[in-house]
Each structure stands twice: as C-alpha cells, then as structure tokens.
Write an enzyme that holds these catalytic residues in place. Sequence first.
Site, PDB file in Angstrom:
ATOM      1  N   HIS A   1      28.085 -34.948  74.832  1.00  0.00           N
ATOM      2  CA  HIS A   1      28.621 -35.629  76.145  1.00  0.00           C
ATOM      3  C   HIS A   1      28.864 -36.682  76.484  1.00  0.00           C
ATOM      4  O   HIS A   1      28.466 -37.661  77.607  1.00  0.00           O
ATOM      5  CB  HIS A   1      28.774 -34.591  77.223  1.00  0.00           C
ATOM      6  CG  HIS A   1      29.842 -34.484  78.039  1.00  0.00           C
ATOM      7  ND1 HIS A   1      30.874 -33.776  78.806  1.00  0.00           N
ATOM      8  CD2 HIS A   1      31.425 -35.498  78.515  1.00  0.00           C
ATOM      9  CE1 HIS A   1      32.007 -33.470  78.913  1.00  0.00           C
ATOM     10  NE2 HIS A   1      31.917 -34.834  78.974  1.00  0.00           N
TER      11      HIS A   1
ATOM     12  N   ARG B   1      36.909 -30.481  75.409  1.00  0.00           N
ATOM     13  CA  ARG B   1      36.491 -29.825  76.075  1.00  0.00           C
ATOM     14  C   ARG B   1      35.355 -28.580  75.022  1.00  0.00           C
ATOM     15  O   ARG B   1      36.460 -27.879  74.475  1.00  0.00           O
ATOM     16  CB  ARG B   1      37.255 -29.212  77.881  1.00  0.00           C
ATOM     17  CG  ARG B   1      37.611 -30.478  78.444  1.00  0.00           C
ATOM     18  CD  ARG B   1      36.073 -30.538  79.061  1.00  0.00           C
ATOM     19  NE  ARG B   1      36.317 -31.482  80.828  1.00  0.00           N
ATOM     20  CZ  ARG B   1      35.981 -33.198  80.739  1.00  0.00           C
ATOM     21  NH1 ARG B   1      35.767 -33.168  79.247  1.00  0.00           N
ATOM     22  NH2 ARG B   1      36.699 -33.262  81.835  1.00  0.00           N
TER      23      ARG B   1
HETATM   24  P1  NAP Z   1      46.149 -37.516  78.752  1.00  0.00           P
HETATM   25  O1  NAP Z   1      45.986 -39.195  79.189  1.00  0.00           O
HETATM   26  O2  NAP Z   1      46.415 -36.235  79.938  1.00  0.00           O
HETATM   27  O3  NAP Z   1      45.879 -37.179  77.477  1.00  0.00           O
HETATM   28  C1  NAP Z   1      46.385 -35.831  77.296  1.00  0.00           C
HETATM   29  C2  NAP Z   1      47.735 -35.784  76.469  1.00  0.00           C
HETATM   30  O4  NAP Z   1      47.521 -33.950  75.975  1.00  0.00           O
HETATM   31  C3  NAP Z   1      48.970 -35.804  76.543  1.00  0.00           C
HETATM   32  O5  NAP Z   1      49.262 -36.116  75.057  1.00  0.00           O
HETATM   33  C4  NAP Z   1      49.216 -34.602  76.089  1.00  0.00           C
HETATM   34  O6  NAP Z   1      50.894 -34.707  75.641  1.00  0.00           O
HETATM   35  C5  NAP Z   1      48.646 -33.357  76.327  1.00  0.00           C
HETATM   36  N1  NAP Z   1      48.891 -32.531  75.531  1.00  0.00           N
HETATM   37  C6  NAP Z   1      48.654 -31.593  77.239  1.00  0.00           C
HETATM   38  N2  NAP Z   1      48.718 -30.157  76.895  1.00  0.00           N
HETATM   39  C7  NAP Z   1      48.923 -30.402  75.579  1.00  0.00           C
HETATM   40  C8  NAP Z   1      49.991 -29.347  74.742  1.00  0.00           C
HETATM   41  N3  NAP Z   1      49.721 -27.978  75.550  1.00  0.00           N
HETATM   42  N4  NAP Z   1      50.189 -29.054  73.685  1.00  0.00           N
HETATM   43  C9  NAP Z   1      50.134 -30.533  73.053  1.00  0.00           C
HETATM   44  N5  NAP Z   1      49.872 -31.332  73.782  1.00  0.00           N
HETATM   45  C10 NAP Z   1      49.127 -31.020  74.431  1.00  0.00           C
HETATM   46  O7  NAP Z   1      44.472 -37.339  78.571  1.00  0.00           O
HETATM   47  P2  NAP Z   1      43.447 -37.724  77.910  1.00  0.00           P
HETATM   48  O8  NAP Z   1      42.700 -39.154  79.463  1.00  0.00           O
HETATM   49  O9  NAP Z   1      43.722 -38.852  76.441  1.00  0.00           O
HETATM   50  O10 NAP Z   1      42.123 -37.204  77.894  1.00  0.00           O
HETATM   51  C11 NAP Z   1      41.743 -36.232  77.642  1.00  0.00           C
HETATM   52  C12 NAP Z   1      40.971 -35.586  77.330  1.00  0.00           C
HETATM   53  O11 NAP Z   1      39.475 -35.898  76.887  1.00  0.00           O
HETATM   54  C13 NAP Z   1      40.425 -35.274  79.600  1.00  0.00           C
HETATM   55  O12 NAP Z   1      40.579 -33.904  79.712  1.00  0.00           O
HETATM   56  C14 NAP Z   1      38.633 -34.533  78.753  1.00  0.00           C
HETATM   57  O13 NAP Z   1      38.060 -33.160  78.660  1.00  0.00           O
HETATM   58  C15 NAP Z   1      38.709 -34.974  77.608  1.00  0.00           C
HETATM   59  N6  NAP Z   1      38.094 -36.580  77.967  1.00  0.00           N
HETATM   60  C16 NAP Z   1      36.355 -36.047  77.250  1.00  0.00           C
HETATM   61  C17 NAP Z   1      35.134 -37.430  76.997  1.00  0.00           C
HETATM   62  C18 NAP Z   1      34.412 -36.885  76.570  1.00  0.00           C
HETATM   63  O14 NAP Z   1      33.233 -38.301  76.488  1.00  0.00           O
HETATM   64  N7  NAP Z   1      33.869 -36.282  75.310  1.00  0.00           N
HETATM   65  C19 NAP Z   1      35.446 -38.346  78.359  1.00  0.00           C
HETATM   66  C20 NAP Z   1      36.898 -38.596  79.005  1.00  0.00           C
HETATM   67  C21 NAP Z   1      37.601 -37.399  78.894  1.00  0.00           C
HETATM   68  P3  NAP Z   1      52.102 -34.973  76.601  1.00  0.00           P
HETATM   69  O15 NAP Z   1      51.711 -36.585  76.463  1.00  0.00           O
HETATM   70  O16 NAP Z   1      53.610 -35.277  75.115  1.00  0.00           O
HETATM   71  O17 NAP Z   1      51.738 -35.469  77.917  1.00  0.00           O
HETATM   72  C1  GLV Z   2      34.131 -37.004  80.553  1.00  0.00           C
HETATM   73  O1  GLV Z   2      34.251 -35.761  79.902  1.00  0.00           O
HETATM   74  C2  GLV Z   2      35.597 -37.116  81.485  1.00  0.00           C
HETATM   75  O2  GLV Z   2      36.140 -36.198  81.696  1.00  0.00           O
HETATM   76  O3  GLV Z   2      35.762 -38.222  82.087  1.00  0.00           O
END
Ligand code: NAP
Ligand code: GLV
Length: 311
Positions: A274, A226
């Site tokens: 994005h 983000r």
């Molecule tokens: P997720 O499965 O919820 O994973 C989040 C990870 O971040 C977990 O490993 C969590 O730790 C860690 N985390 C959260 N807060 C933390 C903190 N304060 N300190 C250290 N580690 C922390 O999320 P995801 O599905 O992988 O997605 C991650 C992000 O990618 C989304 O929230 C979104 O903003 C972004 N995204 C971007 C796109 C794009 O096209 N650019 C697409 C999709 C998603 P734990 O495992 O220990 O809980």
């Molecule tokens: C894209 O940024 C998503 O959160 O799926």
Amino acid sequence: MAILVAADFASDEWAAWWPCLEAALPGERLVRDRSACRAEEIDIALVANPPAGALQGLASLKLIQSLWAGVDRLLGDPTVPATVPLARMVDPAMNRSMAETALWAMLSLQRGFFGYAAQQRQRRWQPHAPVRAGEQTVAVLGLGQMGSCVALTLAAHGYRVLGWRTRGVGLDGVATQAGASALPQVLAQAQVVVNLLPLTAATAGLFSAGTLATMPPGSSLVNLARGAHVVDADLLAALGSGHIAHAVLDVFHTEPLPVDHPFWSHPQVTVLPHVAAPTDPRSAALVVAANVRSLREGGALSHCVDRARGY
Ligand code: NAP
Ligand code: GLV
C-alpha cells in the site's frame, strides 16, 4: 477552539506529521488526545483511520478532514457523524506519486521486466521480443484526481489510453466512456487495466470472474485503489488459467496482507505494501491548512465528499 488529530499513526508517522501540521497551522491548538481539552472545544478533526468512536460526542465539530484520499472506511463507520462535512485529501503530490507507480507498472508489463526479475532468480538469460508503448492499450478505471493524472502520464508516454468514469467527460488523448454498460467494451480493448476507482457500493467486488473474463486473454490487472475491488479467489483462478497474465496489487482486503495469503508467493503477482501514493505530510499539511483557513474565515470547504455517491 481545538483541532483533534485522530489517527492510527505509528510513532515515526506522528514524528513526521506533527511538525508539518504545527508549521502549517500557526495559532491553532492541535491535540492528539481528546482528554487534553473539553469535547466542546474541538471543532475540527483531522483523521487517518481513526479508532471507532473517536469522533463521537463532539458537539461543536464543523469539519472532518481526512488525511487519506479514500474515505470508504470513514463512510463505513457508523460512529463518524454523518451530518458534519467530510473533506478528503486531494494533493497534487499524491497524484504524481500515483502516476509514477502506474507508469512503473505499465513499463514493467510492456517491457517484460517482471518476467526478467523471475528469470534472474532462475539464473536464466533469455531476451524476449520487444513490445513498443504504442502497441499497448491501457484502460484507466476512474478518472478523478488520481486517475486523470495517471491517464495523462501514460498517454504522454505513448500508450493508447482508455478511460472509464460515471460521466462522459473526457481528457485530452484519453478515449473516455461512461457508465456500467460501457465497461465491457473498455475492458475488452485493454492489455492492461489500472484500477483507480473509489470503493463504493457500486464498485466493491468489481473484479469478479465475470469482469475478469471480459478482459482479453493474457492481459494484466494493476489494482492501486482498494483491495475490496477484487474478488481474490476469482483473480487467483484467472491467473491460474493464464487468462490474466499478471497482477500488480498495492491494496488488499486485509492489510498487512496475511503471511499465508497466496498472493505473496504467486509467480504472476507483484505485491506492494500500500505505497502507490502515500500521503506526504509536507504537502498534505498545507492542503489541510487551506481548508481550516476556509472554515475559520467562513469560506467554502474544498473536496467535500458526496456521501450519497460514496466518494
Ligand atoms: P476521485 O477524485 O474521487 O475519483 C474517482 C473517480 O472514479 C471519478 O472519475 C469517478 O467518476 C469514478 N467513479 C466512481 N464511481 C464510479 C462508478 N461506479 N463507475 C465508474 N466510475 C466511477 O478519487 P481519487 O482521488 O482519484 O482516488 C481514487 C481512489 O484511489 C481512492 O478512493 C482510494 O481508494 C485510492 N487511493 C489509493 C492510494 C494508494 O496508495 N494505493 C492512494 C490514494 C488513493 P466521475 O469523475 O464521473 O465522478
Ligand atoms: C490511500 O490509500 C488513500 O486513500 O489516501
């Protein structure tokens, strides 16, 4: 009952989503427009950046299913009912897209391809000494759905991979540390940092001057999570001083990135609109259907957000 689809889709996105949702949800009544049914008939909402207030007054609502992985905007919208379960999009196809983007960024940084693209614009023929994958350390911040797929892909490619999350649970081949106190040690070892954290109160503005200073001189930042994770002025200052060599940025405080933003023309910044891991309706509709089926059959819902943690 009815399923409301509340999204800020452009017409081509609606055209891609609608047949996939209809095929995945046979027998369900899908509505785009709330006035197409009575409010009390709507028990499920599928949402992608819904306009504020879109989910207000839906007394029968039992599931809010995000079509996006990140739910920061939904959690920041006080009109989204706080007591209705909120599930986020978790789709292995998206994780693989994210891993492709991270690998492209990592390869481009390791092999100097961004620099060669700049040289081409100057008609300059100048090979540089090669750097091997095994000589590069990359830190992946966030080892959730996206981050773990990225970390394993980069490790399989031969990079030394460090991981950072809230818990000390590691992955094969990924040296993992947990908690805020470990972050400086993780960053200090990394030539490249890939950000895949959710946007929460704890992670907003993480890449400030202080954090960027703990990264080694000449290191690079790849932000695929983000825009609000980064303090833009601090990143520009770190790029200007040469402390940060390059930034690959897919996400921004304001999207689309305003035309006058300095990132657009900065020689050390690569801008993507994005697209690191877009939701693919073909697979995402099946993910949605699985949760709808669980709700209808009284089963457990998958990938519900912990509102207290913010992800
Ligand atoms: P997720 O499965 O919820 O994973 C989040 C990870 O971040 C977990 O490993 C969590 O730790 C860690 N985390 C959260 N807060 C933390 C903190 N304060 N300190 C250290 N580690 C922390 O999320 P995801 O599905 O992988 O997605 C991650 C992000 O990618 C989304 O929230 C979104 O903003 C972004 N995204 C971007 C796109 C794009 O096209 N650019 C697409 C999709 C998603 P734990 O495992 O220990 O809980
Ligand atoms: C894209 O940024 C998503 O959160 O799926």
